[in-house]
Motif scaffolding. Sequence first.
Motif, short mmCIF file in Angstrom:
data_model
loop_
_atom_site.label_atom_id
_atom_site.label_comp_id
_atom_site.label_asym_id
_atom_site.label_seq_id
_atom_site.Cartn_x
_atom_site.Cartn_y
_atom_site.Cartn_z
N TRP A 119 0.87 -1.12 0.03
CA TRP A 119 -0.15 0.14 -0.01
C TRP A 119 0.83 1.26 -0.09
CZ3 TRP A 119 0.26 -3.17 4.39
CH2 TRP A 119 0.85 -2.63 5.68
N TYR A 120 0.31 2.41 -0.40
CA TYR A 120 1.07 3.69 -0.36
C TYR A 120 1.01 4.14 1.04
CZ TYR A 120 1.98 8.52 -1.75
OH TYR A 120 2.66 9.67 -1.82
N HIS A 414 -1.17 9.61 -5.68
CA HIS A 414 -1.09 8.01 -5.90
C HIS A 414 -2.45 7.58 -6.19
CE1 HIS A 414 1.03 4.36 -5.71
NE2 HIS A 414 0.06 3.88 -5.14
N ILE A 415 -2.31 6.35 -6.88
CA ILE A 415 -3.54 5.36 -7.20
C ILE A 415 -3.05 4.13 -7.00
CG2 ILE A 415 -5.50 4.81 -8.65
CD1 ILE A 415 -5.35 7.57 -9.96
N ILE A 420 -7.75 6.32 -4.18
CA ILE A 420 -7.06 7.51 -4.90
C ILE A 420 -6.55 8.36 -3.40
CG2 ILE A 420 -7.49 9.61 -6.03
CD1 ILE A 420 -9.68 8.36 -7.39
N PHE A 421 -5.18 8.71 -3.66
CA PHE A 421 -4.54 9.71 -2.67
C PHE A 421 -4.36 10.71 -2.80
CE2 PHE A 421 -3.76 4.96 -1.79
CZ PHE A 421 -3.78 4.83 -0.43
N ILE A 486 -12.25 5.80 -2.49
CA ILE A 486 -12.36 4.38 -2.59
C ILE A 486 -13.49 4.10 -3.96
CG2 ILE A 486 -12.72 1.99 -1.58
CD1 ILE A 486 -12.11 3.22 1.03
N VAL A 487 -13.01 3.45 -4.76
CA VAL A 487 -13.77 2.80 -5.82
C VAL A 487 -14.12 1.53 -6.01
CG1 VAL A 487 -13.28 5.03 -7.20
CG2 VAL A 487 -12.15 2.71 -7.74
N VAL A 488 -15.11 1.05 -6.42
CA VAL A 488 -15.62 -0.43 -6.27
C VAL A 488 -16.12 -0.71 -7.86
CG1 VAL A 488 -17.23 -2.01 -5.69
CG2 VAL A 488 -16.38 -0.34 -3.97
#
Length: 562
Positions: A119-120, A414-415, A420-421, A486-488
């Motif tokens: 993870w980032y 970042h992604i 998405i950060f 957050i995407v799903v």
Amino acid sequence: MIKHIFSLGLILVFTTSCAGQKQTEVTYKEKKEIQNSVNSYDDAKPKLVVGLVVDQMRYDYLTRFYNKFGEGGFKRMINEGFSCKNNHFNYVPTYTGPGHASVYTGTTPKYHGVIANYWYDKEEKKMVYCAGDDSVESVGTKHNAGKMSPYRMQTTTFADENRLFSQMRGKTIGISLKDRGAILPAGHTANAAYWFHGQDEGVWVSSSFYMKTLPKWVTDFNTSDVAESYFKEWNTLYDISTYTESGSDYNTFEGGFKGKDRATFPYDLAELKDQNKGFDLLKATPYGNSLTTDFAIAAIEGEQLGKDDITDVLAVSFSSTDYVGHNFGVNSKEIEDTYIRLDKDIERLFTYLDAQVGVGEYTVFLTADHGVVDVPSYLSSVRIPAGYVNNNDRKEKFTAFLMETYGTKDILEHISNNQIFLDRAKIKQMGLNLEDVQQAIVNEQISYSHIAKAYTANTMSSTNFTTGIESLLQNGFNQKRSGDVIVVNDVAFISYGKTGSTHGSGLNYDTHVPLLFFGKGIKHGETLKKTEISDIAPTISALLGISFPNGAIGQPLEFVMK
């Protein structure tokens, strides 16, 4: 009068006033009763707890291949133990690192902090690995493969609690082909964790977090020819025509190995090893599980596990099922043969435990760290909605949106992992409101093809979801470590190649996994009542009469225990 309270092995003796008189003496008979109760409780505890995690094992592998299994492996656990048929992960993402951590800590990434395999890191401004630790050194290899520890996991495992309870006298050993599959279950106080370094070495290694040098039994195993002996032909254990629970051997949905034109049986591993990273090739065959079983048996003998009345813990993760699944997919002959052979290895382990620890003297649980979706290209071929997403196309479209809306793409930091950060310092410098930016990105992302849902970090932090995918996302959301959005993806849509498959969602194909209990203190039975992965650690803790892991949110499954 004197009252005795017996609860999970703790005995309280206290006095009460009776007819105005205070009685304080404990008779010899009463002392014996108390001591007998203590002894009875200690006798009920297993000498060894063995945790088996099968990497990428969907629940239906247990039922689909049932008639191909022998009597001493999976079937023995079902026929003599307890089967929880409706067992699920209660968070997203369903990856290996979070899965192993959750099984043993009794909680979710929200609390234990292992939010992915990689993870980032928002503070270090780089990708980090769940078990990576540059402060330690490799033991057993000059490669960096040993620079690992559990320090990024923020809570205890039940193995940790057993060590604390027993004043560090109960041993804990973690074993897996994958470092994270050995390290995270064993916890912070383990005597050792061992994992397999392949390539040109083919040895079991560890870290200076645990030891300075490998024990003699490990070096003896490494210098033997056990690993080398598995470079042989991989063919189906039984006649391939009897493998009616899987699809055709030749199809367009499987990856295969370099050096072989078609992903079909048989596979000459000795011939293929040089083009497939040497000993790493074994990981992607059922022989990797056999090698893990060999090493687990050597560990039981070498560490004298289960040889006294102080409970030891052996955490074993079978990783080859994951490598085979990623390569060949759910419906392949290869995955069927891998599970048939794993059943034989589990039987071999049980036979050894019967002889060395004693029948009825050990307790086993078996589960998985996640499931897996069937190959989307295969699902599409039979008209089930499924497909693939292109993250590069998405990022290009998203970057254009940022330029048009904010005049810069620099607010994107970042992604990864469908998160998405954002560069919060840049957003503040520009005089923008963080929550407004997050919501604008959600509104943009939800318009993209094959994105089903999108949520802001603010929503995850401020709204209490109790059902649905939202609840699973929230259980996987760690406020310090997770992203701003957050995407799903749509159901059965993945970012992956057209052959093989992957996992990570909150859908049933990724969350529904086996949960079997077997051995000392376990009833025979089954249930369709929903259980969750976070229930395992509290159940084992209750069986042992120890403290629950410090971040545990699960509940003991009292119906599985005698």
